[in-house]
Design a protein around this motif. Structure first.
Motif, short mmCIF file in Angstrom:
data_model
loop_
_atom_site.label_atom_id
_atom_site.label_comp_id
_atom_site.label_asym_id
_atom_site.label_seq_id
_atom_site.Cartn_x
_atom_site.Cartn_y
_atom_site.Cartn_z
N TYR A 1 2.65 11.30 6.15
CA TYR A 1 1.64 11.61 5.13
C TYR A 1 0.25 11.55 5.76
CZ TYR A 1 -0.66 11.46 0.55
OH TYR A 1 -1.43 11.75 -0.55
N TRP A 2 -0.03 10.45 6.45
CA TRP A 2 -1.33 10.29 7.11
C TRP A 2 -1.55 11.39 8.14
CZ3 TRP A 2 -6.08 9.23 7.56
CH2 TRP A 2 -6.69 9.11 8.80
N ASN A 3 -0.53 11.72 8.91
CA ASN A 3 -0.68 12.71 9.97
C ASN A 3 -0.99 14.10 9.40
OD1 ASN A 3 -0.64 13.16 12.83
ND2 ASN A 3 1.24 14.33 12.52
N GLU B 1 -11.81 19.75 -1.49
CA GLU B 1 -11.14 19.63 -2.79
C GLU B 1 -9.91 18.73 -2.63
OE1 GLU B 1 -9.38 19.68 -6.19
OE2 GLU B 1 -11.24 20.82 -6.13
N THR B 2 -9.82 17.72 -3.45
CA THR B 2 -8.76 16.71 -3.34
C THR B 2 -7.37 17.33 -3.29
OG1 THR B 2 -10.17 15.23 -4.63
CG2 THR B 2 -7.87 14.59 -4.36
N ARG B 3 -7.12 18.31 -4.13
CA ARG B 3 -5.78 18.91 -4.17
C ARG B 3 -5.42 19.60 -2.86
NH1 ARG B 3 -7.09 21.45 -9.92
NH2 ARG B 3 -8.99 21.72 -8.71
N VAL B 4 -6.40 20.08 -2.13
CA VAL B 4 -6.14 20.77 -0.86
C VAL B 4 -5.68 19.79 0.20
CG1 VAL B 4 -7.19 22.10 1.01
CG2 VAL B 4 -7.74 22.65 -1.37
N TRP B 5 -6.47 18.75 0.45
CA TRP B 5 -6.10 17.84 1.53
C TRP B 5 -4.92 16.95 1.17
CZ3 TRP B 5 -6.65 12.73 0.37
CH2 TRP B 5 -7.67 12.34 -0.51
N MET B 6 -4.78 16.62 -0.13
CA MET B 6 -3.59 15.85 -0.52
C MET B 6 -2.32 16.67 -0.32
SD MET B 6 -4.71 13.57 -3.81
CE MET B 6 -3.08 12.84 -3.95
N LEU C 1 2.79 17.78 2.35
CA LEU C 1 3.63 18.67 3.15
C LEU C 1 4.08 17.99 4.44
CD1 LEU C 1 1.79 22.06 2.63
CD2 LEU C 1 4.06 21.42 1.77
N GLY C 2 3.19 17.19 5.03
CA GLY C 2 3.56 16.44 6.23
C GLY C 2 4.70 15.48 5.94
#
Length: 120
Positions: A44-46, A78-83, A88-89
């Motif tokens: 998730y972090w990666n 935008e939060t939804r983009v990076w989350m 996906l990771g």
């Protein structure tokens, strides 16, 4: 079935980072549950880390980027983009773990549809 009179079901605690060979040996020895929390947290972090590295010039201010001083960066922070990149990771890592555990293509029987029922 591995369950029967006198059977013992094992959990592989600390499975994150174990080699595929070790995981398969553990399954052959009777492990029926493997914890991979560390792996999924890192995945998730990666996903987020890779997104930030790729979009760094767009994530320094609300406006101003390589495309122009007044260009908005909202679509990048935008939060939804990076989350979503982080999710996906993690999803990709889960797919890999399922395959390594020999669960690809398997499904939960209809009578055991909740995790609580599986762990009972």
């Amino acid at each position: 079935s591995r369950e029967g009179a006198g059977s013992v079901l094992y959990a592989f605690h600390g499975g994150s980072g174990a080699s595929v060979a070790d995981v398969r040996a553990a399954i052959a020895a009777g492990v029926v549950k493997m914890n991979v929390d560390t792996d999924t947290q890192w995945a998730y972090w990666n996903g987020l880390r890779e997104y930030e590295a790729q979009k760094r010039p767009y994530l320094q201010a609300q406006a101003g980027n390589p495309e122009g001083e007044a260009r908005s960066n909202k679509r990048h922070y935008e939060t939804r983009v990076w989350m979503r990149k982080a999710e996906l990771g993690m999803a990709e890592r889960v797919k890999i773990v399922i395959a390594e555990l020999g669960g690809a293509g398997m499904h939960m029987p209809p009578e055991r549809t909740s995790l609580n029922q599986v762990n009972e």
